[in-house]
Design an enzyme around this catalytic site. Structure first.
Site, PDB file in Angstrom:
ATOM      1  N   HIS A  59      -2.360   7.318   3.603  1.00 36.59           N
ATOM      2  CA  HIS A  59      -1.631   7.021   2.352  1.00 36.59           C
ATOM      3  C   HIS A  59      -2.008   5.618   1.889  1.00 36.59           C
ATOM      4  O   HIS A  59      -1.563   4.629   2.464  1.00 36.59           O
ATOM      5  CB  HIS A  59      -0.114   7.098   2.595  1.00 36.59           C
ATOM      6  CG  HIS A  59       0.704   6.878   1.354  1.00 36.59           C
ATOM      7  ND1 HIS A  59       1.753   7.703   1.004  1.00 36.59           N
ATOM      8  CD2 HIS A  59       0.647   5.934   0.389  1.00 36.59           C
ATOM      9  CE1 HIS A  59       2.295   7.279  -0.125  1.00 36.59           C
ATOM     10  NE2 HIS A  59       1.646   6.194  -0.519  1.00 36.59           N
ATOM     11  N   HIS A 110      -3.007   3.060  -1.785  1.00 35.46           N
ATOM     12  CA  HIS A 110      -3.216   2.855  -3.225  1.00 35.46           C
ATOM     13  C   HIS A 110      -4.421   1.944  -3.401  1.00 35.46           C
ATOM     14  O   HIS A 110      -4.386   0.784  -2.991  1.00 35.46           O
ATOM     15  CB  HIS A 110      -1.984   2.207  -3.861  1.00 35.46           C
ATOM     16  CG  HIS A 110      -0.756   3.048  -3.733  1.00 35.46           C
ATOM     17  ND1 HIS A 110      -0.359   3.935  -4.699  1.00 35.46           N
ATOM     18  CD2 HIS A 110       0.142   3.163  -2.722  1.00 35.46           C
ATOM     19  CE1 HIS A 110       0.746   4.565  -4.290  1.00 35.46           C
ATOM     20  NE2 HIS A 110       1.063   4.114  -3.091  1.00 35.46           N
ATOM     21  N   LEU A 111      -5.484   2.475  -3.991  1.00 38.69           N
ATOM     22  CA  LEU A 111      -6.702   1.677  -4.170  1.00 38.69           C
ATOM     23  C   LEU A 111      -6.864   1.198  -5.609  1.00 38.69           C
ATOM     24  O   LEU A 111      -7.766   0.404  -5.889  1.00 38.69           O
ATOM     25  CB  LEU A 111      -7.928   2.486  -3.740  1.00 38.69           C
ATOM     26  CG  LEU A 111      -8.002   2.824  -2.244  1.00 38.69           C
ATOM     27  CD1 LEU A 111      -9.243   3.671  -1.945  1.00 38.69           C
ATOM     28  CD2 LEU A 111      -7.997   1.566  -1.379  1.00 38.69           C
ATOM     29  N   ASN A 161      -1.633   7.534  -8.523  1.00 38.24           N
ATOM     30  CA  ASN A 161      -0.751   6.933  -9.547  1.00 38.24           C
ATOM     31  C   ASN A 161      -1.427   5.760 -10.251  1.00 38.24           C
ATOM     32  O   ASN A 161      -0.921   4.646 -10.269  1.00 38.24           O
ATOM     33  CB  ASN A 161       0.596   6.510  -8.940  1.00 38.24           C
ATOM     34  CG  ASN A 161       0.472   5.419  -7.880  1.00 38.24           C
ATOM     35  OD1 ASN A 161      -0.546   5.342  -7.178  1.00 38.24           O
ATOM     36  ND2 ASN A 161       1.495   4.581  -7.754  1.00 38.24           N
ATOM     37  N   LYS A 202       0.203  15.185  -4.869  1.00 35.79           N
ATOM     38  CA  LYS A 202       1.275  14.206  -4.662  1.00 35.79           C
ATOM     39  C   LYS A 202       2.418  14.462  -5.629  1.00 35.79           C
ATOM     40  O   LYS A 202       2.213  14.562  -6.844  1.00 35.79           O
ATOM     41  CB  LYS A 202       0.727  12.784  -4.876  1.00 35.79           C
ATOM     42  CG  LYS A 202       1.756  11.675  -4.743  1.00 35.79           C
ATOM     43  CD  LYS A 202       2.257  11.514  -3.311  1.00 35.79           C
ATOM     44  CE  LYS A 202       3.427  10.532  -3.207  1.00 35.79           C
ATOM     45  NZ  LYS A 202       3.024   9.166  -2.939  1.00 35.79           N
ATOM     46  N   HIS A 215       6.846  11.693  -2.365  1.00 34.94           N
ATOM     47  CA  HIS A 215       7.646  10.464  -2.432  1.00 34.94           C
ATOM     48  C   HIS A 215       9.096  10.934  -2.468  1.00 34.94           C
ATOM     49  O   HIS A 215       9.577  11.399  -3.496  1.00 34.94           O
ATOM     50  CB  HIS A 215       7.297   9.643  -3.680  1.00 34.94           C
ATOM     51  CG  HIS A 215       8.043   8.349  -3.739  1.00 34.94           C
ATOM     52  ND1 HIS A 215       7.438   7.120  -3.578  1.00 34.94           N
ATOM     53  CD2 HIS A 215       9.369   8.093  -3.894  1.00 34.94           C
ATOM     54  CE1 HIS A 215       8.355   6.165  -3.627  1.00 34.94           C
ATOM     55  NE2 HIS A 215       9.536   6.724  -3.836  1.00 34.94           N
ATOM     56  N   HIS A 262       5.793   7.714   3.772  1.00 34.84           N
ATOM     57  CA  HIS A 262       6.466   6.426   4.041  1.00 34.84           C
ATOM     58  C   HIS A 262       7.961   6.583   4.318  1.00 34.84           C
ATOM     59  O   HIS A 262       8.793   6.021   3.614  1.00 34.84           O
ATOM     60  CB  HIS A 262       6.215   5.412   2.915  1.00 34.84           C
ATOM     61  CG  HIS A 262       6.304   5.961   1.507  1.00 34.84           C
ATOM     62  ND1 HIS A 262       7.407   6.610   1.019  1.00 34.84           N
ATOM     63  CD2 HIS A 262       5.407   5.941   0.495  1.00 34.84           C
ATOM     64  CE1 HIS A 262       7.182   6.968  -0.228  1.00 34.84           C
ATOM     65  NE2 HIS A 262       5.973   6.577  -0.572  1.00 34.84           N
ATOM     66  N   LEU A 291       8.864   0.383  -2.317  1.00 40.09           N
ATOM     67  CA  LEU A 291       9.672   1.601  -2.432  1.00 40.09           C
ATOM     68  C   LEU A 291       9.074   2.672  -1.534  1.00 40.09           C
ATOM     69  O   LEU A 291       7.857   2.856  -1.550  1.00 40.09           O
ATOM     70  CB  LEU A 291       9.705   2.081  -3.883  1.00 40.09           C
ATOM     71  CG  LEU A 291      10.549   1.192  -4.815  1.00 40.09           C
ATOM     72  CD1 LEU A 291      10.323   1.572  -6.262  1.00 40.09           C
ATOM     73  CD2 LEU A 291      12.034   1.282  -4.453  1.00 40.09           C
ATOM     74  N   ASP A 347       0.548   2.897   3.007  1.00 45.82           N
ATOM     75  CA  ASP A 347       1.114   2.661   1.675  1.00 45.82           C
ATOM     76  C   ASP A 347       0.725   1.283   1.152  1.00 45.82           C
ATOM     77  O   ASP A 347       1.502   0.660   0.416  1.00 45.82           O
ATOM     78  CB  ASP A 347       2.632   2.844   1.656  1.00 45.82           C
ATOM     79  CG  ASP A 347       3.164   3.058   0.236  1.00 45.82           C
ATOM     80  OD1 ASP A 347       2.359   3.420  -0.645  1.00 45.82           O
ATOM     81  OD2 ASP A 347       4.366   2.853   0.008  1.00 45.82           O
ATOM     82  N   HIS A 387      -0.453  -5.558  -5.878  1.00 52.60           N
ATOM     83  CA  HIS A 387      -0.118  -5.994  -7.240  1.00 52.60           C
ATOM     84  C   HIS A 387      -0.524  -7.467  -7.334  1.00 52.60           C
ATOM     85  O   HIS A 387      -0.290  -8.219  -6.383  1.00 52.60           O
ATOM     86  CB  HIS A 387       1.394  -5.882  -7.502  1.00 52.60           C
ATOM     87  CG  HIS A 387       1.912  -4.483  -7.534  1.00 52.60           C
ATOM     88  ND1 HIS A 387       1.850  -3.687  -8.663  1.00 52.60           N
ATOM     89  CD2 HIS A 387       2.506  -3.731  -6.579  1.00 52.60           C
ATOM     90  CE1 HIS A 387       2.393  -2.502  -8.390  1.00 52.60           C
ATOM     91  NE2 HIS A 387       2.792  -2.498  -7.130  1.00 52.60           N
ATOM     92  N   ALA A 412       6.966  -3.218  -7.094  1.00 53.47           N
ATOM     93  CA  ALA A 412       7.162  -2.746  -5.716  1.00 53.47           C
ATOM     94  C   ALA A 412       5.820  -2.496  -5.062  1.00 53.47           C
ATOM     95  O   ALA A 412       4.964  -1.823  -5.641  1.00 53.47           O
ATOM     96  CB  ALA A 412       7.984  -1.464  -5.719  1.00 53.47           C
TER      97      ALA A 412
HETATM   98  O1  DOR Z   1       6.103   0.114  -2.975  1.00 56.94           O
HETATM   99  C1  DOR Z   1       5.476   1.009  -3.514  1.00 56.94           C
HETATM  100  N1  DOR Z   1       4.379   0.751  -4.254  1.00 56.94           N
HETATM  101  N2  DOR Z   1       5.903   2.276  -3.393  1.00 56.94           N
HETATM  102  C2  DOR Z   1       5.344   3.273  -4.096  1.00 56.94           C
HETATM  103  O2  DOR Z   1       5.809   4.378  -3.966  1.00 56.94           O
HETATM  104  C3  DOR Z   1       4.235   3.019  -5.032  1.00 56.94           C
HETATM  105  C4  DOR Z   1       3.526   1.791  -4.720  1.00 56.94           C
HETATM  106  C5  DOR Z   1       2.635   1.322  -5.840  1.00 56.94           C
HETATM  107  O3  DOR Z   1       1.865   2.135  -6.364  1.00 56.94           O
HETATM  108  O4  DOR Z   1       2.686   0.126  -6.194  1.00 56.94           O
HETATM  109 ZN    ZN Z   2       2.513   4.938  -1.890  1.00 55.28          ZN
END
Ligand code: DOR
Ligand code: ZN
Length: 338
Positions: A14, A16-17, A42, A98, A135, A173, A218, A246, A250, A262
């Protein structure tokens, strides 16, 4: 306690790239440690179809280099086309779908507004053996943010599993003792990922000496007894629980803001972080299953042939890497991966 541990190269089930400059900045950190990763869909424009996943996969490969295999996911919406998703799975473009409840987290506005609307798609996935990654939080404003995962189990997940027991589900997660119990007691078609930050931190960390935006993610961190339940699950040796960072970058300005985003960016030291959590629990011998074996078993993929060695050695984590603050920033970790 041993001072070195050699295990098959892990995968990240899991991550996020992102896309564009951020993708180019973060993908090498994941590719350095993990042979494969389940790539979340996402993006600002969500990856909702097989065609979008196929072109995104090419961008990920260009950014991550040739030694890394991205496993693509499609973002489920109220209007997803089951035939497209099943064909994408059959043709090897999509590994999974997802499910984001609409507005549950970053870039989830296009997510599912009512599970009833996607039941035909989920039934087709169950039939095809295509995994659903969830999620698991309700989004109702009247449900306390710390209760949203437990309420999701009662209202959405338990009825879904009862209705489609053949559907292969990863509860992503997990952050609560309730989720650990649900997965533990469920059949072989339900598994869960656990992040390094949920293993290390309880919600106290969000407020330690002041507001700590880099620990905000989150599902939000929970009470200490939940953290302990997660450590117990990860170190239990149960194949139902496996590694999923996860990692969610950011830019620092979007974290340190009046309304901060988040996500914890843990990719650079994720493996060292997991090793520290397992070591603290006296369970280093269980890391190999969690990090390298149980994920491939669930996804019906081979264990990686290459190996990685973890050594007990002080590893300082920088305060910043470019425009990003890594998990454990400014700390000295006790393990090093090579
Ligand atoms: O903390 C998080 N960040 N939880 C998520 O479900 C998404 C992720 C994000 O894409 O920033
Ligand atoms: Zn995630």
């Amino acid at each position: 306690m041993p001072d070195t541990l050699t295990i098959p190269r892990p995968d990240d089930w899991h991550v996020h790239l992102r896309d564009g400059d951020m993708l180019r900045a973060v993908a090498p950190f994941t590719a350095r440690r993990f042979a494969r990763a389940i790539v979340m869909p996402n993006l600002a424009v969500p990856v909702t179809t097989t065609a979008l996943a196929s072109v995104y996969r090419a961008r990920v490969i260009a950014a991550a280099g040739p030694d890394f295999t991205p496993l693509m996911t499609a973002y489920l919406t109220d209007t997803s086309d089951a035939a497209d998703l099943i064909a994408g799975h059959r043709d090897g473009v999509l590994t999974a779908v997802k499910l984001y409840p609409a507005n549950a987290t970053t870039n989830s506005a296009a997510g599912v507004t009512d599970i009833a609307r996607v039941m035909p798609v989920l039934a087709a996935m169950a039939e095809a053996g295509m995994p659903l990654l969830i999620h698991g939080e309700v989004t109702d404003a009247d449900v306390d943010v710390f209760d949203r995962e437990a309420v999701f189990i009662d209202r959405i997940l338990a009825p879904l599993v009862a209705r489609l027991p053949a559907l292969r589900i990863v509860f992503e997660h997990v952050s609560t003792a309730e989720a650990v119990a649900f997965v533990t007691e469920g059949g072989p078609n339900i598994a869960a990922t656990i992040t390094p930050h949920h293993l290390h931190l309880s919600r106290n960390a969000l407020f330690a000496g002041g507001l700590r935006p880099h620990h905000y993610c989150l599902p939000v961190l929970k009470r200490e007894h939940h953290r302990r339940a997660l450590v117990a699950a990860a170190t239990s040796g149960s194949p139902k629980f496996f590694l999923g960072t996860d990692s969610a970058p950011h830019p620092v300005g979007d974290k340190e803001a009046a309304c901060g985003c988040a996500g914890v960016w843990n990719a650079p030291f994720a493996l060292e972080s997991y090793a520290g959590a397992f070591d603290a629990a006296g369970a280093l011998d269980r890391l190999e299953g969690f990090a390298s074996r149980f994920g491939p078993a669930f996804y019906l993929l081979p264990v990686n042939a290459k190996m990685v060695t973890l050594t007990r050695a002080t590893t300082p984590v920088p305060e910043r890497i470019g425009d990003l603050v890594p998990f454990h920033a400014g700390e000295i970790l006790a393990w090093r991966a090579t």
